[in-house]
Design an enzyme around this catalytic site. Structure first.
Site, PDB file in Angstrom:
ATOM      1  N   LYS A  77      70.129  15.590  38.511  1.00 48.09           N
ATOM      2  CA  LYS A  77      69.526  15.448  39.837  1.00 48.09           C
ATOM      3  C   LYS A  77      68.339  16.391  40.007  1.00 48.09           C
ATOM      4  O   LYS A  77      67.289  16.001  40.535  1.00 48.09           O
ATOM      5  CB  LYS A  77      70.576  15.744  40.903  1.00 48.09           C
ATOM      6  CG  LYS A  77      70.011  16.037  42.289  1.00 48.09           C
ATOM      7  CD  LYS A  77      71.052  16.651  43.191  1.00 48.09           C
ATOM      8  CE  LYS A  77      70.388  17.312  44.376  1.00 48.09           C
ATOM      9  NZ  LYS A  77      71.332  17.872  45.342  1.00 48.09           N
ATOM     10  N   ASN A  78      68.482  17.628  39.537  1.00 46.10           N
ATOM     11  CA  ASN A  78      67.427  18.622  39.732  1.00 46.10           C
ATOM     12  C   ASN A  78      66.215  18.384  38.849  1.00 46.10           C
ATOM     13  O   ASN A  78      65.205  19.076  38.977  1.00 46.10           O
ATOM     14  CB  ASN A  78      67.985  20.028  39.496  1.00 46.10           C
ATOM     15  CG  ASN A  78      68.946  20.457  40.589  1.00 46.10           C
ATOM     16  OD1 ASN A  78      68.932  19.911  41.691  1.00 46.10           O
ATOM     17  ND2 ASN A  78      69.792  21.415  40.288  1.00 46.10           N
TER      18      ASN A  78
ATOM     19  N   ARG B 227      66.445  18.556  50.904  1.00 40.59           N
ATOM     20  CA  ARG B 227      65.500  19.662  50.755  1.00 40.59           C
ATOM     21  C   ARG B 227      64.382  19.330  49.777  1.00 40.59           C
ATOM     22  O   ARG B 227      63.251  19.793  49.935  1.00 40.59           O
ATOM     23  CB  ARG B 227      66.230  20.929  50.295  1.00 40.59           C
ATOM     24  CG  ARG B 227      65.259  22.080  50.088  1.00 40.59           C
ATOM     25  CD  ARG B 227      65.901  23.401  49.829  1.00 40.59           C
ATOM     26  NE  ARG B 227      64.888  24.391  49.481  1.00 40.59           N
ATOM     27  CZ  ARG B 227      64.088  25.006  50.340  1.00 40.59           C
ATOM     28  NH1 ARG B 227      64.176  24.730  51.625  1.00 40.59           N
ATOM     29  NH2 ARG B 227      63.189  25.879  49.926  1.00 40.59           N
TER      30      ARG B 227
ATOM     31  N   CYS C  49      71.497  20.844  51.868  1.00 42.52           N
ATOM     32  CA  CYS C  49      72.631  21.737  52.071  1.00 42.52           C
ATOM     33  C   CYS C  49      72.217  22.992  52.821  1.00 42.52           C
ATOM     34  O   CYS C  49      71.173  23.571  52.555  1.00 42.52           O
ATOM     35  CB  CYS C  49      73.246  22.133  50.730  1.00 42.52           C
ATOM     36  SG  CYS C  49      74.186  20.819  49.947  1.00 42.52           S
TER      37      CYS C  49
ATOM     38  N   ASP D 132      74.239  27.224  41.358  1.00 36.11           N
ATOM     39  CA  ASP D 132      74.858  25.926  41.636  1.00 36.11           C
ATOM     40  C   ASP D 132      76.234  25.761  40.993  1.00 36.11           C
ATOM     41  O   ASP D 132      76.885  24.736  41.215  1.00 36.11           O
ATOM     42  CB  ASP D 132      73.951  24.787  41.163  1.00 36.11           C
ATOM     43  CG  ASP D 132      72.895  24.416  42.186  1.00 36.11           C
ATOM     44  OD1 ASP D 132      72.921  24.959  43.309  1.00 36.11           O
ATOM     45  OD2 ASP D 132      72.040  23.564  41.872  1.00 36.11           O
TER      46      ASP D 132
ATOM     47  N   VAL E  36      70.925  34.826  44.194  1.00 28.75           N
ATOM     48  CA  VAL E  36      69.858  33.831  44.340  1.00 28.75           C
ATOM     49  C   VAL E  36      69.717  33.378  45.789  1.00 28.75           C
ATOM     50  O   VAL E  36      68.621  33.368  46.350  1.00 28.75           O
ATOM     51  CB  VAL E  36      70.107  32.624  43.416  1.00 28.75           C
ATOM     52  CG1 VAL E  36      69.015  31.571  43.595  1.00 28.75           C
ATOM     53  CG2 VAL E  36      70.163  33.078  41.955  1.00 28.75           C
TER      54      VAL E  36
END
EC number: 2.5.1.7
Length: 428
Positions: free
Chosen positions: A25-26, A102, A126, A316, A338
């Protein structure tokens, strides 16, 4: 997004079976955003069918792009998408779209480059603490854009082509690196990005842009050099596999004493996750078509984790490791460096009997003999995965509300877990 719940019946059945790793996804989202820069059609393979991908598709369509989705119904993973942005006619993205994701902020650079202006409502996604766009805006301003924040909108414009410059980020930011990279590939002259993010997903975006005709050197290093070109043309590209998804399934196996064969990934793709999985008592074995993760020791071992930009431990994945650590023999500590406020799942795990305490950016987890089913609420994407892992290893039934957040990052997860022996039901 339709509200949904997951009903998880914890049992003695270990999670065992084969799962095909999906595209990341990223990586998929910034590459889709980059398609706004290109002439001609782009064919992307390895595309996950996720809520965020759907929202990005709606965003591109709202600007005048065309998208067709060819689904891989057999594996429910790694689909194909064709994107054509030859006839863009809009530069503004409304709040109704950006509030859902986002990653919508990643379109700022491409829209500005393509249309000469961009207007993007502040993004959603999120809620995991403060994730401002200051670095994105600063990088675009360095390239010559005029940027102002008006209410809930970021408005960018340029009188001509953006101009290459030296962008030296004070701290590492994946999104800001990606936005700067996409804005620079067609700028006049040469741009140097120092202290760039080096995540595999950033490198995948850069490799995609090079296939399209961009001139980028230093890929995978902290310094990127981009020589602007006149135009980019649509290539074919396969999205890299999702290390976060693979790591989540691996932890489900370790938590339940099972074994999963994850096709399409390697221990190299997992990076430091492979080391931490083995530290918890797992065994990670590369096989010809992927890897196998199983529980190697009779007990789960405690861990001490510090999240950090790549190649450090990914933020994550900390929630999923926390869920597994709830049953460890000893005390684990997770230090989040982070994002702030990313331990909202702790109170939900506590409802299931976890001995977890949060102070500042550190969660301390003292392992217990067992978790018990409870009604819990998923505060965000990765927390929902953590609660699912906890539910699989708990005694009794766990009901996870707000579970639709899970499908922002995991495709058909309940179906894939059922195929591996889990008792999981999606309730809409």
């Amino acid at each position: 997004m339709v509200e949904a719940s997951l009903r998880v019946s914890g049992s003695t059945n270990p999670i065992s079976g084969r799962i095909v790793a999906n595209g990341a996804k990223n990586s998929a989202l910034p590459i889709m955003a980059a398609c706004l820069l290109l002439n001609g059609s782009v064919v992307l393979a390895g595309m996950p069918d996720l809520r965020d991908v759907t929202v990005m598709s709606e965003l591109i369509t709202s600007l005048g792009g065309r998208i067709s989705f060819l689904r891989n119904t057999k594996e429910k993973a790694n689909h194909k998408v064709e994107i054509n942005c030859d006839n863009l006619h809009n530069w503004a993205i409304p709040h109704e779209i950006t509030s859902q994701m986002r990653a919508s902020c990643l379109t700022l650079g491409p829209i500005l480059t393509r249309m000469g202006r961009a207007e993007v409502a502040l993004p959603g996604g999120c809620s995991i603490g403060s994730r401002p766009l200051d670095m994105h805006i600063w990088a675009l301003q360095k390239l010559g854009a005029k940027v102002e924040v008006c209410g809930n909108y970021v408005k960018c414009s340029s009188s001509g082509k953006l101009v290459g410059c030296h962008i030296d980020f004070q701290s590492v930011s994946v999104g800001a690196t990606e936005n700067a990279l996409m804005a620079a590939v067609m700028a006049h002259g040469t741009t140097t990005i120092s202290n760039a993010a080096i995540e595999p997903e950033v490198a995948d975006l850069a490799h995609f842009l090079v296939k399209a005709g961009a001139q980028i050197s230093g890929i995978g290093t902290r310094t990127l050099q981009i020589c602007g070109v006149q135009q980019l043309s649509g290539p074919s590209h396969t999205i890299i596999r999702d290390r976060m998804e693979a790591g989540t399934y691996a932890l489900a196996a370790i938590s339940t004493g099972g074994s999963v064969h994850i096709a399409g990934v390697t221990s190299e793709i997992l990076g430091c996750l492979a080391h931490e999985l083995e530290g918890m008592g797992g065994k990670v074995t590369d096989v010809p078509d992927g890897l196998v993760v199983s529980r190697h020791s009779p007990q789960i071992n405690p861990v001490v984790l510090h999240t950090a930009p790549y190649p450090g431990f990914p933020s994550d994945m900390q929630a999923q490791f926390a869920a597994t650590a709830c049953l460890a023999r000893g005390t684990s500590q997770i230090h989040e460096h982070v994002f702030d406020r990313r331990f909202s799942y702790a109170r939900e795990l506590a409802k299931m009997g976890a001995d977890i305490h949060v102070q500042g950016n550190t969660a301390s987890i003292r392992g217990v003999d067992k978790l018990h089913g409870a009604s819990v609420q998923a505060p965000d994407l990765r927390a929902s995965a953590a609660l699912l892992i906890a539910g699989l290893s708990a005694q009794g039934v766990t009901t996870i509300s707000n579970a639709q957040t899970l499908y922002r990052g995991y495709e058909a997860m309940e179906e894939k877990l059922r195929a591996c022996g889990a008792e999981v039901e999606l309730v809409r």
